[in-house]
Design a protein around this motif. Structure first.
Motif, PDB file in Angstrom:
ATOM      1  N   THR A 182      56.228   8.430 -49.026  1.00 26.53           N
ATOM      2  CA  THR A 182      56.702   8.302 -47.599  1.00 26.53           C
ATOM      3  C   THR A 182      57.454   6.828 -47.381  1.00 26.53           C
ATOM      4  O   THR A 182      58.031   6.083 -48.600  1.00 26.53           O
ATOM      5  N   VAL A 183      58.422   7.585 -46.619  1.00 33.63           N
ATOM      6  CA  VAL A 183      59.639   6.584 -46.539  1.00 33.63           C
ATOM      7  C   VAL A 183      60.385   5.859 -45.060  1.00 33.63           C
ATOM      8  O   VAL A 183      59.746   6.604 -43.650  1.00 33.63           O
ATOM      9  N   GLY A 184      60.682   4.705 -44.690  1.00 31.53           N
ATOM     10  CA  GLY A 184      61.227   4.343 -43.011  1.00 31.53           C
ATOM     11  C   GLY A 184      58.928   4.098 -42.396  1.00 31.53           C
ATOM     12  O   GLY A 184      59.405   3.938 -41.548  1.00 31.53           O
ATOM     13  N   GLY A 185      58.480   4.081 -43.066  1.00 27.15           N
ATOM     14  CA  GLY A 185      57.254   3.604 -42.673  1.00 27.15           C
ATOM     15  C   GLY A 185      56.444   5.278 -41.936  1.00 27.15           C
ATOM     16  O   GLY A 185      55.034   5.006 -41.029  1.00 27.15           O
ATOM     17  N   ARG A 186      57.093   6.433 -42.566  1.00 25.09           N
ATOM     18  CA  ARG A 186      56.714   7.990 -42.103  1.00 25.09           C
ATOM     19  C   ARG A 186      56.359   7.945 -43.231  1.00 25.09           C
ATOM     20  O   ARG A 186      57.235   8.525 -44.086  1.00 25.09           O
TER      21      ARG A 186
END
Length: 383
Positions: A182-186
Protein backbone atom coordinates in the motif's frame (compact mmCIF):
# COMPACT_ATOMS: atom_id res chain seq x y z
CA UNK A 1 -3.27 88.78 -46.18
CA UNK A 2 -6.26 86.55 -46.93
CA UNK A 3 -4.80 84.70 -49.90
CA UNK A 4 -2.78 82.10 -47.93
CA UNK A 5 -5.92 80.76 -46.23
CA UNK A 6 -6.96 78.34 -49.02
CA UNK A 7 -3.40 76.95 -49.05
CA UNK A 8 -3.52 76.39 -45.27
CA UNK A 9 -6.86 74.63 -45.62
CA UNK A 10 -5.40 72.51 -48.44
CA UNK A 11 -2.41 71.49 -46.32
CA UNK A 12 -4.68 70.68 -43.42
CA UNK A 13 -6.83 68.57 -45.71
CA UNK A 14 -3.82 66.70 -47.02
CA UNK A 15 -2.62 66.09 -43.47
CA UNK A 16 -6.05 64.81 -42.42
CA UNK A 17 -6.17 62.47 -45.41
CA UNK A 18 -2.69 61.17 -44.60
CA UNK A 19 -3.67 60.48 -40.96
CA UNK A 20 -6.82 58.70 -42.11
CA UNK A 21 -4.80 56.57 -44.52
CA UNK A 22 -2.29 55.64 -41.80
CA UNK A 23 -5.16 54.77 -39.46
CA UNK A 24 -6.62 52.50 -42.13
CA UNK A 25 -3.28 50.71 -42.52
CA UNK A 26 -3.06 50.33 -38.74
CA UNK A 27 -6.57 48.89 -38.60
CA UNK A 28 -5.74 46.40 -41.35
CA UNK A 29 -2.51 45.42 -39.60
CA UNK A 30 -4.43 44.97 -36.37
CA UNK A 31 -6.92 42.68 -38.09
CA UNK A 32 -4.11 40.67 -39.66
CA UNK A 33 -2.39 40.31 -36.29
CA UNK A 34 -5.62 39.34 -34.55
CA UNK A 35 -6.36 36.78 -37.23
CA UNK A 36 -2.90 35.21 -37.09
CA UNK A 37 -3.11 31.64 -35.83
CA UNK A 38 -1.67 30.65 -32.47
CA UNK A 39 1.65 28.83 -32.48
CA UNK A 40 1.07 25.27 -33.65
CA UNK A 41 1.80 22.25 -31.48
CA UNK A 42 5.18 20.64 -32.15
CA UNK A 43 5.30 17.23 -33.85
CA UNK A 44 8.39 15.10 -33.26
CA UNK A 45 9.26 12.04 -35.35
CA UNK A 46 13.02 11.88 -34.67
CA UNK A 47 13.74 8.81 -32.48
CA UNK A 48 15.16 10.86 -29.60
CA UNK A 49 13.69 14.27 -30.46
CA UNK A 50 12.51 16.57 -27.67
CA UNK A 51 10.66 19.83 -27.10
CA UNK A 52 9.78 21.94 -24.06
CA UNK A 53 6.29 22.74 -22.75
CA UNK A 54 5.19 25.30 -20.14
CA UNK A 55 8.82 26.44 -19.97
CA UNK A 56 9.50 23.71 -17.38
CA UNK A 57 8.97 20.17 -18.76
CA UNK A 58 10.61 18.20 -21.59
CA UNK A 59 8.52 16.07 -23.95
CA UNK A 60 10.54 13.27 -25.58
CA UNK A 61 9.74 10.84 -28.39
CA UNK A 62 12.26 8.31 -26.99
CA UNK A 63 11.83 5.59 -29.64
CA UNK A 64 14.61 3.13 -28.86
CA UNK A 65 13.26 -0.43 -29.29
CA UNK A 66 12.07 -0.34 -32.92
CA UNK A 67 13.02 1.17 -36.27
CA UNK A 68 9.35 1.76 -37.18
CA UNK A 69 8.14 5.36 -37.31
CA UNK A 70 6.78 6.94 -34.17
CA UNK A 71 5.59 10.54 -33.98
CA UNK A 72 4.28 12.52 -31.01
CA UNK A 73 2.72 15.96 -30.88
CA UNK A 74 3.27 18.16 -27.86
CA UNK A 75 0.38 20.21 -26.44
CA UNK A 76 0.27 23.05 -23.94
CA UNK A 77 -0.10 20.56 -21.09
CA UNK A 78 1.24 17.22 -22.38
CA UNK A 79 1.46 15.26 -25.61
CA UNK A 80 -0.32 12.70 -27.79
CA UNK A 81 1.03 9.85 -29.91
CA UNK A 82 0.02 10.60 -33.50
CA UNK A 83 1.81 7.74 -35.29
CA UNK A 84 3.09 4.45 -33.84
CA UNK A 85 3.98 1.96 -36.55
CA UNK A 86 5.19 -1.57 -36.03
CA UNK A 87 5.18 -3.98 -33.12
CA UNK A 88 7.59 -6.00 -31.00
CA UNK A 89 7.13 -9.32 -29.14
CA UNK A 90 5.16 -8.91 -25.92
CA UNK A 91 7.57 -11.13 -24.00
CA UNK A 92 10.40 -8.64 -24.51
CA UNK A 93 11.10 -4.92 -24.20
CA UNK A 94 8.65 -2.28 -25.53
CA UNK A 95 9.16 -0.17 -28.65
CA UNK A 96 9.68 3.12 -26.87
CA UNK A 97 8.81 5.37 -23.97
CA UNK A 98 7.22 8.60 -25.28
CA UNK A 99 7.00 10.74 -22.19
CA UNK A 100 7.20 14.09 -20.44
CA UNK A 101 9.61 14.73 -17.59
CA UNK A 102 10.95 16.99 -14.88
CA UNK A 103 14.66 16.54 -14.20
CA UNK A 104 17.57 15.21 -16.24
CA UNK A 105 17.58 12.32 -18.70
CA UNK A 106 20.57 11.38 -20.88
CA UNK A 107 22.15 14.89 -20.68
CA UNK A 108 18.84 16.68 -21.33
CA UNK A 109 17.54 18.63 -18.31
CA UNK A 110 14.19 20.38 -18.03
CA UNK A 111 14.32 24.19 -17.63
CA UNK A 112 14.64 25.39 -14.03
CA UNK A 113 14.53 21.90 -12.52
CA UNK A 114 15.70 21.33 -8.94
CA UNK A 115 16.84 17.81 -9.86
CA UNK A 116 19.05 15.96 -9.16
CA UNK A 117 18.19 16.34 -5.47
CA UNK A 118 19.46 14.24 -2.56
CA UNK A 119 16.64 12.16 -1.12
CA UNK A 120 17.15 13.24 2.49
CA UNK A 121 16.70 16.88 1.47
CA UNK A 122 13.38 16.32 -0.33
CA UNK A 123 10.31 16.94 1.85
CA UNK A 124 7.80 16.14 -0.90
CA UNK A 125 7.61 15.68 -4.65
CA UNK A 126 3.96 16.25 -5.63
CA UNK A 127 2.96 15.15 -9.11
CA UNK A 128 -0.27 14.83 -11.04
CA UNK A 129 -1.24 13.12 -14.26
CA UNK A 130 -4.24 12.76 -16.55
CA UNK A 131 -4.01 10.02 -19.19
CA UNK A 132 -5.91 9.38 -22.40
CA UNK A 133 -6.01 5.71 -23.39
CA UNK A 134 -6.30 4.10 -26.85
CA UNK A 135 -8.28 0.94 -27.52
CA UNK A 136 -6.22 -0.86 -30.19
CA UNK A 137 -2.74 -0.82 -28.61
CA UNK A 138 -0.74 -3.12 -26.34
CA UNK A 139 0.95 -0.84 -23.81
CA UNK A 140 1.40 0.33 -20.28
CA UNK A 141 0.77 3.85 -19.00
CA UNK A 142 3.51 4.45 -16.49
CA UNK A 143 5.69 6.75 -14.45
CA UNK A 144 9.46 6.24 -14.60
CA UNK A 145 11.35 7.56 -11.55
CA UNK A 146 15.14 7.38 -11.52
CA UNK A 147 17.49 7.19 -8.51
CA UNK A 148 21.29 7.11 -8.38
CA UNK A 149 24.06 7.24 -5.75
CA UNK A 150 25.48 10.30 -7.55
CA UNK A 151 23.83 13.51 -8.87
CA UNK A 152 24.45 12.45 -12.44
CA UNK A 153 22.70 14.10 -15.36
CA UNK A 154 23.65 11.56 -18.02
CA UNK A 155 23.46 7.84 -18.72
CA UNK A 156 21.57 5.14 -16.86
CA UNK A 157 20.83 5.47 -13.15
CA UNK A 158 21.20 2.57 -10.74
CA UNK A 159 17.55 2.16 -9.69
CA UNK A 160 14.39 2.64 -11.73
CA UNK A 161 10.96 2.89 -10.12
CA UNK A 162 8.01 2.24 -12.43
CA UNK A 163 4.38 2.95 -11.53
CA UNK A 164 2.01 1.19 -13.93
CA UNK A 165 -1.27 3.11 -14.03
CA UNK A 166 -2.69 0.85 -16.73
CA UNK A 167 -1.65 -2.16 -18.80
CA UNK A 168 -3.35 -3.60 -21.87
CA UNK A 169 -2.35 -6.92 -23.42
CA UNK A 170 -0.09 -9.84 -22.38
CA UNK A 171 2.75 -7.75 -20.94
CA UNK A 172 4.43 -7.68 -17.54
CA UNK A 173 7.08 -5.70 -15.68
CA UNK A 174 10.75 -6.69 -15.48
CA UNK A 175 11.49 -9.43 -12.95
CA UNK A 176 8.92 -11.32 -10.93
CA UNK A 177 6.11 -10.50 -8.49
CA UNK A 178 7.20 -10.13 -4.85
CA UNK A 179 3.86 -9.37 -3.19
CA UNK A 180 1.66 -6.34 -2.70
CA UNK A 181 2.11 -2.98 -0.98
CA UNK A 182 0.00 0.00 0.00
CA UNK A 183 1.62 3.21 -1.22
CA UNK A 184 -0.06 6.59 -1.55
CA UNK A 185 -3.30 5.15 -0.15
CA UNK A 186 -3.57 2.56 -2.96
CA UNK A 187 -2.77 -1.15 -3.17
CA UNK A 188 -0.24 -2.25 -5.79
CA UNK A 189 1.22 -5.47 -7.15
CA UNK A 190 4.99 -5.21 -6.65
CA UNK A 191 7.54 -6.64 -9.11
CA UNK A 192 11.30 -6.62 -8.66
CA UNK A 193 14.11 -7.45 -11.09
CA UNK A 194 16.98 -6.13 -13.22
CA UNK A 195 17.26 -5.35 -16.92
CA UNK A 196 21.02 -5.91 -16.88
CA UNK A 197 22.04 -2.28 -16.43
CA UNK A 198 19.90 -1.19 -13.46
CA UNK A 199 17.54 -2.49 -10.80
CA UNK A 200 13.82 -2.08 -11.47
CA UNK A 201 11.03 -1.95 -8.87
CA UNK A 202 7.53 -1.78 -10.37
CA UNK A 203 4.22 -0.93 -8.71
CA UNK A 204 1.32 -2.19 -10.82
CA UNK A 205 -2.27 -0.98 -10.35
CA UNK A 206 -4.77 -3.86 -10.26
CA UNK A 207 -7.15 -1.76 -12.39
CA UNK A 208 -6.69 1.25 -14.63
CA UNK A 209 -6.05 4.69 -13.10
CA UNK A 210 -6.70 7.48 -15.61
CA UNK A 211 -5.74 10.40 -13.36
CA UNK A 212 -4.15 10.89 -9.95
CA UNK A 213 -2.34 13.43 -7.76
CA UNK A 214 0.24 11.92 -5.41
CA UNK A 215 3.64 12.31 -3.75
CA UNK A 216 6.47 10.65 -5.68
CA UNK A 217 8.42 10.42 -2.41
CA UNK A 218 5.95 7.82 -1.10
CA UNK A 219 7.23 5.43 -3.78
CA UNK A 220 10.84 6.50 -3.24
CA UNK A 221 10.59 5.73 0.48
CA UNK A 222 9.03 2.36 -0.26
CA UNK A 223 11.98 1.64 -2.58
CA UNK A 224 14.50 2.64 0.09
CA UNK A 225 12.68 0.37 2.55
CA UNK A 226 13.28 -2.57 0.19
CA UNK A 227 17.01 -1.89 0.03
CA UNK A 228 17.09 -0.71 -3.61
CA UNK A 229 18.24 2.83 -2.75
CA UNK A 230 19.69 4.80 0.18
CA UNK A 231 18.61 8.05 1.77
CA UNK A 232 21.79 9.81 0.58
CA UNK A 233 21.10 8.89 -3.05
CA UNK A 234 19.67 11.33 -5.59
CA UNK A 235 16.35 11.69 -7.35
CA UNK A 236 17.28 12.60 -10.94
CA UNK A 237 14.02 12.63 -12.90
CA UNK A 238 10.25 12.13 -12.71
CA UNK A 239 8.80 10.96 -16.02
CA UNK A 240 5.31 9.99 -17.20
CA UNK A 241 4.25 8.40 -20.47
CA UNK A 242 3.65 5.08 -22.21
CA UNK A 243 5.53 1.92 -23.14
CA UNK A 244 3.86 0.57 -26.31
CA UNK A 245 4.53 -2.91 -27.70
CA UNK A 246 1.96 -2.79 -30.51
CA UNK A 247 0.48 0.32 -32.17
CA UNK A 248 -0.08 3.23 -29.76
CA UNK A 249 -1.53 6.05 -31.86
CA UNK A 250 -4.09 7.95 -29.80
CA UNK A 251 -2.39 7.50 -26.43
CA UNK A 252 -2.07 10.85 -24.66
CA UNK A 253 -0.83 12.56 -21.55
CA UNK A 254 -3.55 15.19 -21.23
CA UNK A 255 -1.80 16.99 -18.38
CA UNK A 256 1.27 16.53 -16.19
CA UNK A 257 2.82 18.36 -13.26
CA UNK A 258 5.86 17.68 -11.10
CA UNK A 259 7.34 19.72 -8.27
CA UNK A 260 10.17 18.85 -5.90
CA UNK A 261 10.24 20.55 -2.50
CA UNK A 262 13.76 20.68 -1.04
CA UNK A 263 15.48 22.36 1.88
CA UNK A 264 13.08 21.20 4.59
CA UNK A 265 13.62 17.49 4.29
CA UNK A 266 13.03 14.95 7.06
CA UNK A 267 16.73 14.76 8.06
CA UNK A 268 19.62 12.47 7.24
CA UNK A 269 17.83 9.20 7.99
CA UNK A 270 14.05 9.49 7.72
CA UNK A 271 11.77 6.54 8.26
CA UNK A 272 11.42 5.33 4.63
CA UNK A 273 8.05 3.77 5.25
CA UNK A 274 6.31 6.95 6.35
CA UNK A 275 4.80 9.45 3.88
CA UNK A 276 5.58 13.13 4.14
CA UNK A 277 3.65 15.16 6.71
CA UNK A 278 0.43 16.79 5.57
CA UNK A 279 0.03 20.52 5.31
CA UNK A 280 -1.99 22.13 8.13
CA UNK A 281 -5.12 22.27 6.02
CA UNK A 282 -8.38 20.46 5.49
CA UNK A 283 -10.59 20.31 2.40
CA UNK A 284 -14.31 19.64 2.26
CA UNK A 285 -15.65 18.72 -1.19
CA UNK A 286 -19.44 18.74 -1.48
CA UNK A 287 -21.19 17.87 -4.73
CA UNK A 288 -24.62 17.97 -6.33
CA UNK A 289 -24.73 15.51 -9.24
CA UNK A 290 -27.26 14.96 -12.00
CA UNK A 291 -27.19 13.25 -15.37
CA UNK A 292 -24.23 14.65 -17.35
CA UNK A 293 -23.68 17.54 -14.91
CA UNK A 294 -22.60 18.48 -11.40
CA UNK A 295 -21.62 21.31 -9.08
CA UNK A 296 -18.87 21.20 -6.47
CA UNK A 297 -18.61 23.37 -3.35
CA UNK A 298 -15.07 23.34 -1.95
CA UNK A 299 -14.12 24.63 1.50
CA UNK A 300 -10.42 25.00 2.38
CA UNK A 301 -9.57 25.40 6.07
CA UNK A 302 -6.20 26.58 7.34
CA UNK A 303 -5.70 24.50 10.50
CA UNK A 304 -2.20 25.88 11.08
CA UNK A 305 -0.90 28.86 13.02
CA UNK A 306 0.40 30.93 10.09
CA UNK A 307 -1.55 32.58 7.27
CA UNK A 308 -1.50 31.04 3.78
CA UNK A 309 -0.90 33.76 1.19
CA UNK A 310 -1.40 33.32 -2.53
CA UNK A 311 -3.06 29.96 -2.02
CA UNK A 312 -3.18 27.33 -4.77
CA UNK A 313 -5.27 24.18 -4.41
CA UNK A 314 -4.28 21.40 -6.84
CA UNK A 315 -6.38 18.32 -7.56
CA UNK A 316 -7.17 16.03 -10.47
CA UNK A 317 -10.65 15.73 -11.91
CA UNK A 318 -11.54 12.10 -12.69
CA UNK A 319 -11.69 11.11 -16.35
CA UNK A 320 -14.76 12.40 -18.20
CA UNK A 321 -15.24 15.50 -16.03
CA UNK A 322 -14.87 19.06 -17.33
CA UNK A 323 -15.36 22.42 -15.59
CA UNK A 324 -17.62 24.88 -17.40
CA UNK A 325 -17.55 27.81 -14.95
CA UNK A 326 -16.29 28.67 -11.46
CA UNK A 327 -16.90 31.26 -8.75
CA UNK A 328 -14.78 32.78 -5.95
CA UNK A 329 -11.63 31.27 -7.52
CA UNK A 330 -9.86 30.86 -10.81
CA UNK A 331 -9.72 27.18 -11.84
CA UNK A 332 -7.62 25.99 -14.80
CA UNK A 333 -7.36 24.05 -17.00
CA UNK A 334 -10.92 22.78 -17.42
CA UNK A 335 -10.05 19.06 -17.13
CA UNK A 336 -7.42 16.69 -15.79
CA UNK A 337 -4.92 18.08 -13.28
CA UNK A 338 -6.37 21.47 -12.31
CA UNK A 339 -5.35 24.25 -9.92
CA UNK A 340 -7.69 26.66 -8.13
CA UNK A 341 -6.20 30.00 -7.10
CA UNK A 342 -7.57 32.80 -4.99
CA UNK A 343 -8.93 36.04 -6.40
CA UNK A 344 -8.38 39.56 -5.06
CA UNK A 345 -10.79 39.33 -2.12
CA UNK A 346 -9.75 35.87 -0.85
CA UNK A 347 -6.06 35.42 -1.70
CA UNK A 348 -5.17 34.84 1.99
CA UNK A 349 -6.41 32.17 4.38
CA UNK A 350 -5.95 33.31 7.98
CA UNK A 351 -4.86 30.86 10.71
CA UNK A 352 -7.93 28.90 11.75
CA UNK A 353 -9.89 30.47 8.91
CA UNK A 354 -11.51 28.99 5.85
CA UNK A 355 -12.75 30.02 2.44
CA UNK A 356 -15.11 28.51 -0.07
CA UNK A 357 -15.29 28.43 -3.84
CA UNK A 358 -17.22 26.36 -6.33
CA UNK A 359 -17.61 25.32 -9.91
CA UNK A 360 -20.04 23.70 -12.29
CA UNK A 361 -19.09 20.98 -14.71
CA UNK A 362 -20.10 18.23 -17.09
CA UNK A 363 -19.37 14.54 -16.67
CA UNK A 364 -19.85 11.26 -18.49
CA UNK A 365 -20.19 7.79 -17.04
CA UNK A 366 -19.95 7.08 -13.32
CA UNK A 367 -19.30 10.19 -11.24
CA UNK A 368 -16.34 10.20 -8.84
CA UNK A 369 -14.63 12.77 -6.63
CA UNK A 370 -10.93 13.75 -6.74
CA UNK A 371 -8.59 11.43 -4.85
CA UNK A 372 -6.77 14.18 -2.96
CA UNK A 373 -5.89 17.86 -2.67
CA UNK A 374 -2.64 19.79 -2.31
CA UNK A 375 -2.46 23.30 -0.88
CA UNK A 376 0.61 25.14 -2.20
CA UNK A 377 2.19 21.79 -3.17
CA UNK A 378 1.61 20.01 0.16
CA UNK A 379 -1.05 17.40 0.94
CA UNK A 380 -4.26 18.30 2.80
CA UNK A 381 -6.53 16.07 4.82
CA UNK A 382 -10.13 15.71 3.66
CA UNK A 383 -13.21 16.27 5.76
Amino acid sequence: MRTPQPQVRTLRGLLSALIATLASFAAVASLITAAAPAQADTTICEPFGTTTIQGRYVVQNNRWGSSATQCITSTDSGFRVTQADGSVPTNGAPKSYPSVFNGCHYTTCSPGTSLPARLNTVSSAPSSISYGFAGDAVYNASYDIWLDPTPRTDGVNQTEIMIWFNRVGPIQPIGSPVGTATVGGRTWEVWSGSNGSNDVLSFVAPSAISSWSFDVMDFVRATVARGLAENDWYLTSVQAGFEPWQNGAGLAVNSFSSTVQTGTGPGPDPDPGEPGEAEACEVSYGTNVWQNGFTADVTVTNTGTAPVDGWRLAFTLPSGQRITNAWNASVAPSAGAVTATGVAHNARIAPGGSLSFGFQGAHGGTFAEPDGFRLNDAACTTA
